[in-house]
Design a protein around this motif. Structure first.
Motif, PDB file in Angstrom:
ATOM      1  N   ASP A  15       0.821  -1.212   0.000  1.00 43.96           N
ATOM      2  CA  ASP A  15       0.000   0.000   0.000  1.00 43.96           C
ATOM      3  C   ASP A  15       0.853   1.259   0.000  1.00 43.96           C
ATOM      4  O   ASP A  15       1.681   1.460   0.872  1.00 43.96           O
ATOM      5  CB  ASP A  15      -0.933  -0.014   1.212  1.00 43.96           C
ATOM      6  CG  ASP A  15      -1.821  -1.240   1.230  1.00 43.96           C
ATOM      7  OD1 ASP A  15      -2.397  -1.578   0.184  1.00 43.96           O
ATOM      8  OD2 ASP A  15      -1.934  -1.885   2.302  1.00 43.96           O
ATOM      9  N   GLU A  74      -2.369   2.028  -4.850  1.00 46.76           N
ATOM     10  CA  GLU A  74      -2.885   3.159  -4.085  1.00 46.76           C
ATOM     11  C   GLU A  74      -3.227   2.698  -2.674  1.00 46.76           C
ATOM     12  O   GLU A  74      -3.764   1.610  -2.479  1.00 46.76           O
ATOM     13  CB  GLU A  74      -4.138   3.726  -4.747  1.00 46.76           C
ATOM     14  CG  GLU A  74      -3.860   4.448  -6.038  1.00 46.76           C
ATOM     15  CD  GLU A  74      -5.130   4.976  -6.694  1.00 46.76           C
ATOM     16  OE1 GLU A  74      -6.213   4.949  -6.074  1.00 46.76           O
ATOM     17  OE2 GLU A  74      -5.027   5.424  -7.851  1.00 46.76           O
ATOM     18  N   VAL A  78      -5.438   2.450   0.113  1.00 48.68           N
ATOM     19  CA  VAL A  78      -6.830   2.538   0.547  1.00 48.68           C
ATOM     20  C   VAL A  78      -6.844   1.921   1.938  1.00 48.68           C
ATOM     21  O   VAL A  78      -6.694   0.702   2.066  1.00 48.68           O
ATOM     22  CB  VAL A  78      -7.774   1.770  -0.411  1.00 48.68           C
ATOM     23  CG1 VAL A  78      -9.200   1.795   0.111  1.00 48.68           C
ATOM     24  CG2 VAL A  78      -7.680   2.323  -1.820  1.00 48.68           C
ATOM     25  N   ASN A  85      -8.179  -1.830   3.126  1.00 45.65           N
ATOM     26  CA  ASN A  85      -8.924  -2.258   1.942  1.00 45.65           C
ATOM     27  C   ASN A  85      -9.183  -3.762   1.955  1.00 45.65           C
ATOM     28  O   ASN A  85      -8.249  -4.556   1.979  1.00 45.65           O
ATOM     29  CB  ASN A  85      -8.163  -1.889   0.664  1.00 45.65           C
ATOM     30  CG  ASN A  85      -8.948  -2.227  -0.590  1.00 45.65           C
ATOM     31  OD1 ASN A  85     -10.161  -2.395  -0.539  1.00 45.65           O
ATOM     32  ND2 ASN A  85      -8.263  -2.324  -1.694  1.00 45.65           N
ATOM     33  N   ASP A  91     -11.594  -4.824  -0.420  1.00 46.93           N
ATOM     34  CA  ASP A  91     -12.350  -4.923  -1.666  1.00 46.93           C
ATOM     35  C   ASP A  91     -11.408  -4.962  -2.868  1.00 46.93           C
ATOM     36  O   ASP A  91     -10.798  -3.944  -3.214  1.00 46.93           O
ATOM     37  CB  ASP A  91     -13.293  -3.727  -1.781  1.00 46.93           C
ATOM     38  CG  ASP A  91     -14.160  -3.750  -3.020  1.00 46.93           C
ATOM     39  OD1 ASP A  91     -14.016  -4.671  -3.854  1.00 46.93           O
ATOM     40  OD2 ASP A  91     -14.986  -2.824  -3.170  1.00 46.93           O
ATOM     41  N   ASP A 148     -11.952  -4.769  -5.908  1.00 47.64           N
ATOM     42  CA  ASP A 148     -12.321  -3.804  -6.944  1.00 47.64           C
ATOM     43  C   ASP A 148     -11.738  -2.418  -6.698  1.00 47.64           C
ATOM     44  O   ASP A 148     -11.746  -1.573  -7.602  1.00 47.64           O
ATOM     45  CB  ASP A 148     -13.842  -3.708  -7.082  1.00 47.64           C
ATOM     46  CG  ASP A 148     -14.450  -4.977  -7.656  1.00 47.64           C
ATOM     47  OD1 ASP A 148     -13.739  -5.718  -8.377  1.00 47.64           O
ATOM     48  OD2 ASP A 148     -15.637  -5.238  -7.378  1.00 47.64           O
ATOM     49  N   ARG A 149     -11.226  -2.174  -5.497  1.00 53.47           N
ATOM     50  CA  ARG A 149     -10.640  -0.875  -5.176  1.00 53.47           C
ATOM     51  C   ARG A 149      -9.119  -0.842  -5.373  1.00 53.47           C
ATOM     52  O   ARG A 149      -8.478   0.160  -5.083  1.00 53.47           O
ATOM     53  CB  ARG A 149     -10.991  -0.487  -3.739  1.00 53.47           C
ATOM     54  CG  ARG A 149     -12.504  -0.300  -3.551  1.00 53.47           C
ATOM     55  CD  ARG A 149     -12.854   0.147  -2.163  1.00 53.47           C
ATOM     56  NE  ARG A 149     -12.431   1.532  -1.967  1.00 53.47           N
ATOM     57  CZ  ARG A 149     -12.337   2.131  -0.791  1.00 53.47           C
ATOM     58  NH1 ARG A 149     -12.636   1.470   0.322  1.00 53.47           N
ATOM     59  NH2 ARG A 149     -11.957   3.384  -0.701  1.00 53.47           N
ATOM     60  N   VAL A 150      -8.553  -1.939  -5.852  1.00 56.90           N
ATOM     61  CA  VAL A 150      -7.108  -2.007  -6.071  1.00 56.90           C
ATOM     62  C   VAL A 150      -6.746  -1.254  -7.345  1.00 56.90           C
ATOM     63  O   VAL A 150      -7.287  -1.536  -8.419  1.00 56.90           O
ATOM     64  CB  VAL A 150      -6.628  -3.469  -6.173  1.00 56.90           C
ATOM     65  CG1 VAL A 150      -5.147  -3.527  -6.531  1.00 56.90           C
ATOM     66  CG2 VAL A 150      -6.889  -4.210  -4.867  1.00 56.90           C
ATOM     67  N   ARG A 151      -5.841  -0.285  -7.210  1.00 54.07           N
ATOM     68  CA  ARG A 151      -5.365   0.502  -8.341  1.00 54.07           C
ATOM     69  C   ARG A 151      -3.839   0.555  -8.281  1.00 54.07           C
ATOM     70  O   ARG A 151      -3.271   1.163  -7.363  1.00 54.07           O
ATOM     71  CB  ARG A 151      -5.889   1.950  -8.281  1.00 54.07           C
ATOM     72  CG  ARG A 151      -7.382   2.083  -8.249  1.00 54.07           C
ATOM     73  CD  ARG A 151      -8.006   1.972  -9.630  1.00 54.07           C
ATOM     74  NE  ARG A 151      -9.441   2.114  -9.578  1.00 54.07           N
ATOM     75  CZ  ARG A 151     -10.304   1.116  -9.352  1.00 54.07           C
ATOM     76  NH1 ARG A 151      -9.878  -0.096  -9.129  1.00 54.07           N
ATOM     77  NH2 ARG A 151     -11.607   1.329  -9.354  1.00 54.07           N
ATOM     78  N   VAL A 165      -7.599  -9.231  -2.059  1.00 50.95           N
ATOM     79  CA  VAL A 165      -6.992  -7.975  -2.515  1.00 50.95           C
ATOM     80  C   VAL A 165      -5.592  -8.255  -3.083  1.00 50.95           C
ATOM     81  O   VAL A 165      -5.229  -7.736  -4.145  1.00 50.95           O
ATOM     82  CB  VAL A 165      -6.943  -6.939  -1.367  1.00 50.95           C
ATOM     83  CG1 VAL A 165      -6.019  -5.773  -1.696  1.00 50.95           C
ATOM     84  CG2 VAL A 165      -8.349  -6.438  -1.058  1.00 50.95           C
TER      85      VAL A 165
END
Length: 176
Positions: free
Chosen positions: A12, A17, A19, A22, A24, A26-29, A70
């Motif tokens: 992280d 990014e 988060v 985290n 989720d 789908d929130r992994v960038r 994740v």
């Protein structure tokens, strides 16, 4: 300096990014140039891995399964890393694995079949480079908004971004 056999990254704020807690996928960038940096290492035959504190598990904010999902998503987006090792403990657990202690680095090196002294740890806060030092590895700090000025001053090596950090590591391996 000798050529790095493996480069271990914080997750992280370094590869993806940040988060907070985290769970989720789908929130992994991925962060800019993370994939390019990893591809550069893979092209040179250098093993890669992730060493990450995941205190959300110990705090009851995340499950182990959520962290694994994740990590799998990040792994897929980044082209696959050799190992993923994380500390599930809360900061007050006094475990040996939580960065800045050496446990995650030692375990990742073991899984990759290399000595900790042949690893470089790349991260965005002092705990990352301190874990490297504690394990006998080298550390490179890539400062972000979360990095304190005193952490930057104390870091043995810094790079302005992830790709620059990897290029620095590769350049070190080419020097006699």
């Amino acid at each position: 300096m000798n050529r790095a056999a493996a480069v271990l990254f914080d997750r992280d704020g370094t590869l993806v990014e940040d988060v907070p807690y985290n769970g989720d996928p789908d929130r992994v960038r991925p962060l800019p140039a993370a994939r390019a940096a990893l591809d550069l290492l893979r092209a040179r035959g250098i093993a890669t891995g992730v060493v990450s504190n995941q205190s959300g598990i110990g705090r009851g904010l995340l499950t182990d399964d959520q962290v694994r999902r994740v990590n799998r998503r990040a792994d897929a987006l980044l082209g696959g890393l050799g190992t993923w090792v994380y500390c599930p403990h809360a900061p007050d657990a006094r475990c040996d694995c939580r960065k800045p202690r050496p446990g995650l680095v030692i375990e990742a090196a073991r899984r990759l079949g290399v000595a900790p002294c042949d690893c470089v740890v790349v991260g965005d806060i002092a705990a990352d480079v301190l874990a490297a030092r504690a394990a006998g590895a080298r550390g490179v700090l890539v400062p972000t908004a979360a990095t304190l000025p005193e952490e930057i001053e104390a870091a043995p090596r810094t790079a302005p971004d992830l790709l620059a950090a990897v290029r620095l590591i590769l350049l070190d391996g080419e020097r006699p």
